[in-house]
Scaffold this active site. Structure first.
Site, mmCIF file in Angstrom:
data_model
loop_
_atom_site.group_PDB
_atom_site.id
_atom_site.type_symbol
_atom_site.label_atom_id
_atom_site.label_comp_id
_atom_site.label_asym_id
_atom_site.label_seq_id
_atom_site.Cartn_x
_atom_site.Cartn_y
_atom_site.Cartn_z
ATOM 1 N N HIS A 66 -75.654 -18.650 -29.217
ATOM 2 C CA HIS A 66 -76.806 -19.555 -29.180
ATOM 3 C C HIS A 66 -77.391 -19.599 -27.766
ATOM 4 C CE1 HIS A 66 -79.020 -23.283 -30.338
ATOM 5 N NE2 HIS A 66 -78.927 -23.503 -29.039
ATOM 6 N N GLU A 67 -76.521 -19.768 -26.773
ATOM 7 C CA GLU A 67 -77.003 -19.849 -25.386
ATOM 8 C C GLU A 67 -77.540 -18.503 -24.896
ATOM 9 O OE1 GLU A 67 -77.430 -22.747 -24.183
ATOM 10 O OE2 GLU A 67 -76.278 -23.691 -25.777
ATOM 11 N N HIS A 70 -81.158 -18.192 -25.834
ATOM 12 C CA HIS A 70 -82.017 -18.828 -24.825
ATOM 13 C C HIS A 70 -82.177 -17.903 -23.616
ATOM 14 C CE1 HIS A 70 -82.324 -22.811 -26.597
ATOM 15 N NE2 HIS A 70 -81.009 -22.933 -26.687
#
Length: 150
Positions: free
Chosen positions: A67-68, A71
């Protein structure tokens, strides 16, 4: 797990899932409480919550890392890296990363989500409330009978 092992795991996941290298730092941040991890825009580093690794293991941590990394890579490529951006949503689906992480068990045990408990005198239905209710004004939603505070 040490920060060096975490750094290697993030670099490996970045190459395997995005075919792009992770060139910044990934560390555990013990002060994180309400989130699994965060991507820092100014430094492009990633901080992860160590409690998720301790409670759920490496598989949950890998999901948070992915998920990170979504980003991270979208920000580096100057695309929409925020949660509401379509680029971000599409990349999450592509790499099978979770949009949200599970709630922490240890945090949930510290405080009760409710303060008051009410029971119907007729059918036994229980109501858990954070705020106090005026028992003269409210009745059971199922049988319209009187409530009592426990």
């Amino acid at each position: 797990m040490e920060n060096e092992t975490l750094q290697k795991l993030v670099e490996d996941l970045s190459i395997m899932n995005f075919q792009r290298p992770f060139l910044h730092k990934a560390t555990f941040n013990t002060r994180l409480r309400t989130t699994g991890g965060r991507y820092l825009l100014k430094t492009s580093n990633i901080e992860l919550n160590e409690l998720y690794y301790k409670e759920y293991g490496v598989e949950e941590l890998k999901g948070i890392i992915l998920h990170e990394l979504c980003h991270y890579h979208l920000h580096i490529m100057k695309k929409g890296y925020k949660h509401q951006d379509q680029d971000f949503k599409d990349l999450l689906k592509k790499v099978n990363a979770p949009r949200y992480c599970k709630p922490l068990i240890s945090i949930g045990k510290r405080t009760l989500p409710y303060k008051y408990k009410y029971i119907c005198t007729k059918c036994g239905q229980t109501y858990l409330r954070k705020r106090k209710m005026d028992l003269k004004r409210y009745v059971c939603g199922l049988c319209k009978s009187v409530l009592k505070q426990v």
